[in-house]
Design an enzyme around this catalytic site. Structure first.
Site, short mmCIF file in Angstrom:
data_model
loop_
_atom_site.label_atom_id
_atom_site.label_comp_id
_atom_site.label_asym_id
_atom_site.label_seq_id
_atom_site.Cartn_x
_atom_site.Cartn_y
_atom_site.Cartn_z
N ASP A 281 0.87 -1.18 0.00
CA ASP A 281 0.00 0.00 0.00
C ASP A 281 0.91 1.23 0.00
O ASP A 281 2.13 1.13 0.17
CB ASP A 281 -0.98 0.01 1.17
CG ASP A 281 -2.21 0.87 0.84
OD1 ASP A 281 -2.15 1.65 -0.13
OD2 ASP A 281 -3.22 0.80 1.55
C1 BGC Z 1 -5.01 3.27 0.04
C2 BGC Z 1 -5.20 2.27 -1.06
C3 BGC Z 1 -5.08 2.94 -2.40
C4 BGC Z 1 -3.72 3.59 -2.48
C5 BGC Z 1 -3.46 4.26 -3.81
C6 BGC Z 1 -3.73 4.08 -0.15
O1 BGC Z 1 -3.64 5.12 0.75
O2 BGC Z 1 -5.01 2.62 1.29
O3 BGC Z 1 -6.42 1.62 -0.92
O4 BGC Z 1 -5.27 2.02 -3.42
O5 BGC Z 1 -3.62 4.57 -1.47
O6 BGC Z 1 -4.26 5.35 -3.99
#
Ligand code: BGC
Length: 740
Positions: A281
């Protein structure tokens, strides 16, 4: 037979039946030409510069240079034909001309937005959900996007957690079915098709169980609970061929998910034999230092790659640390090869080596902007996601010829708010969004008046607009109040400790109620809210979530009865925050309360009834459904038999309508305690007024399996309650014995 032998021999030599190389062989060839830095480059993902979905640290000049020198494998938040083309052009200047993968959070629609995911789950309609993702994939792929970071298949039992809006609620079975429908929708007929985008099962794992519902918080739970409640949607996604997985931010029992060998190596890539790749993530590799799990970024990179995290989203530690770690002998190069292989395989499967620009096509992009067919579908999906919670005086549906209708509340004329959180395809206003006011006005008779008063703001203490709203209500025959929480009050990093209507909205409602006018309360939210006073005092309540681009039309369709609402809650609604977590499939405890109000020496609060405000699976219709007694094929089963359950459902009311028939079981006792109810099946049926249908379910021992404390997954013979009903509380029950 000859043909099969031929195919087997071919695949053993890495060629297909036509003498062409297989993807596996192409990847091997490419890997053999790559330097260590180039391989690590494939494991790097940066965000674009205009739009950030996390704490941004992009330095645009260096990123562009890095792309040109083959040090970047993927970009997120880069979209649109023009932008994706210009980034791809840079990647093709690199030595080996390996194309970039473009990822984006296509969460509940892209150009056309659909209800927030929890609202979609309330439709319990797998066909609609799959279709919405098909449309989202068609739109997103036309904007140059190869990969969505969805579906989020995190089970969540705590409505304080803002990300419940992005999931399918509290139930493992429902969440699994919906996750599978979404993956099917995104990946369509398979990667390589021009309108298929890679899906991503996230957040692996147990992100939804953050302590106290506070986003990014720790998770501490038994492996039994993890395997039984939180992992099944992921396992099913892996088996269904989801292209990618994403780590979660949290630690699980003290080990961050990003470097958690148990879930990544032992389960996902081991037992489940998963062949796709795992992206971290946003920043989650680097953040392991803040967790206190790694002393520095070097150790973070080492632990993440060894555990099986293949791609580094925005931590910027893989490129900085991995080449060095390999040269020092601290990371076996086979781990880099493995990660690069997994990522390159997907690029080949997507057809990007054949044509790196194939997703960036002006004509397709134009066709998918403000696409009327997609909007039409969005309108239908919106109306089918709404949940009717109360309709005591049958105020709904409203007649179109009602003389004067008043729309009161801070969401009445909102447009962008209707998207809810995660609407990344909305970068300009060329995609018209239908406000609730416009939707209602368009359907109300020409001669009828639609009055409007904002009444208050979404989230402050200003009461100066109350008086005007009260005067407006007094002039109306029916008042539609549109209240809730702000559209950006649920979503990532949007946990709330107080989940009432925000600001002074409840006070406004009380003032309007004093006028004695019939009120229809519409609740806009991304999560279950607490609205005890309204639930007890307002006779008509509709939960509208955030419905997307066509919100106003969807709402008007339901208010005026063009669509009969049939949604059911995918999460339990608490009476008050102090009751959280409250979910239907809890254990019985040694001192269960026999009644809702029993207090003494039982598992209850001394100051609160035990039941929730609205149970899981609950939702009304403008019509009524009558369930006949259920018929079981047997009450005594043995071994591998199948139990058949049949029930007749009749539409006895005055409207055609849809009902979600729900099947639950209870395993009365076991090696480990079992929940008081577990959803094992559901069917959504349409019944014309006066019509009766037979609904039939089958159960086999497979449906009775559970994890014991040694993590064996099996079933036990014994007694079971079989329950069928219209929600998790209102069921009929029959007991059976099933011997192993
Ligand atoms: C979120 C994800 C997301 C990623 C990219 C993160 O902060 O937890 O779910 O896909 O950002 O935007």
């Amino acid at each position: 037979m000859k043909k099969i032998c031929f195919l087997l021999i071919c695949s053993a030599f890495g060629i297909n039946a036509y003498g062409q190389k297989t993807i596996d062989q192409k990847v091997s060839e490419l890997l053999s030409k790559m330097t260590l830095e180039e391989k690590v480059g494939q494991l790097v993902q940066y965000s674009g510069f205009e739009y950030a979905t996390g704490p941004q640290n992009s330095n645009s000049a260096t990123v562009l240079e890095e792309i040109k020198s083959g040090k970047v494998g993927s970009m997120l938040n880069v979209a649109g034909v023009e932008e994706t083309r210009s980034f791809q052009k840079l990647a093709l200047q690199s030595r080996l001309k390996i194309p970039l993968l473009f990822g984006q959070d296509v969460i509940h629609g892209y150009r056309t937005t659909f209800p927030v995911n929890l609202g979609q789950a309330a439709s319990w309609d797998l066909g609609l959900i799959e279709k919405s993702e098909r449309i989202a994939a068609t739109e997103a792929s036309a904007y140059g996007i190869h990969w969505t970071f969805a579906p989020m298949v995190d089970i969540a039992r705590d409505p304080r957690w803002g990300r419940v809006m992005e999931g399918s609620g509290e139930d493992t079975y429902l969440g699994t079915q919906i996750g599978l429908a979404r993956i099917k929708g995104f990946q369509g007929k398979g990667l390589g098709n021009i309108d298929a985008i890679m899906a991503c099962a996230k957040h692996f794992a147990a992100y939804g169980a953050a302590v106290g519902g506070r986003d990014y918080n720790s998770v501490d739970m038994s492996l039994r609970q993890l395997n039984e409640t939180y992992l099944p949607p992921f396992k099913a996604a892996a088996e269904a061929g989801v292209a990618t997985f994403m780590n979660s931010f949290n630690d699980i029992n003290g080990v961050p998910a990003t470097a958690n060998t148990y879930i990544l190596r032992d389960l996902l890539k081991g037992k489940w034999n998963y062949k796709g790749f795992v992206v971290s993530d946003w920043g989650s590799i680097g953040e392991m230092t803040y967790h206190g799990y790694t002393k520095d970024k070097t150790e973070a990179a080492q632990k993440a790659i060894l555990a099986g995290s293949d791609m580094d989203m925005e931590s910027r530690v893989y490129m900085a640390e991995l080449p060095k770690l390999v040269k020092e002998g601290k990371v076996d190069p086979k781990f880099i090869d493995e990660a690069a292989r997994r990522i390159l395989t997907k690029k080949f499967e997507m057809g990007l080596f054949d044509d790196p620009y194939r997703f960036s096509d002006d004509k397709r992009q134009k066709d998918q902007t403000n696409n009327q067919e997609n909007r039409k579908f969005g309108r239908e999906f919106g109306s089918k996601s709404m949940v009717l919670l109360k309709n005591q005086k049958n105020i709904l549906p409203i007649s179109k010829s009602t003389k004067t209708v008043a729309l009161i509340g801070p969401f009445g004329k909102e447009t962008v708010a209707n998207h809810g959180f995660w609407a990344v395809g909305f970068k300009d206003d060329s995609q018209r969004i239908v406000s609730q006011f416009d939707g209602i006005r368009n359907q109300l008779d020409q001669n009828s008046a639609l009055l409007y008063a904002k009444g208050c703001n979404v989230d402050d203490q200003d009461r100066s607009m109350f008086a005007e709203a009260v005067e407006t209500a007094k002039k109306a025959d029916v008042v539609i109040m549109t209240l809730g929480e702000g559209h950006a009050m649920s979503g990532e990093a949007k946990s709330r400790s107080n989940i009432h209507f925000s600001g002074v909205q409840e006070d406004l409602l009380k003032e309007i109620a004093k006028t004695g006018k019939p009120i229809v309360l519409m609740i806009n939210a991304g999560r279950p809210l607490v609205f005890d006073w309204a639930a007890d005092n307002i006779p008509t309540i509709m939960y509208t979530w955030w419905l997307g681009t066509e919100a106003g039309n969807s709402i008007a369709d339901v208010l005026f009865g063009k669509v009969n609402p049939g949604g059911k809650l995918p999460m339990t609604f608490p009476r008050t925050e102090g009751q959280i977590p409250v979910y239907y499939n809890h254990y019985n405890t040694g001192r269960p309360a026999k009644t809702n109000t029993e207090r003494n020496y039982v598992s209850a609060y001394i100051d609160l009834d035990n039941d929730p405000k609205f149970p899981f699976g609950y939702g009304l219709s403008y019509t009524q459904f009558k369930y006949s007694d259920m018929i079981l094929s047997s009450a005594d089963l043995k071994g591998n038999q199948t139990l058949n359950i049949k029930v007749n459902i009749s539409n006895t009311g005055n409207y055609d309508g849809e009902e979600v028939v729900q099947l639950y079981i209870r395993d009365l006792f076991g090696k480990v305690v079992r929940p008081v109810k577990e959803l094992k099946g559901f069917q959504k049926i349409f019944l014309k007024k006066g019509e009766t249908k037979i609904v039939s379910f089958n159960l086999t021992p497979e449906n009775l399996k559970f994890y014991d404390d040694a993590l064996n997954y099996d079933w036990e013979g014994g007694e079971f309650d079989i329950m069928v009903g219209t929600n998790s509380q209102d069921v009929q029950t029959k007991r059976i014995s099933w011997i192993k």
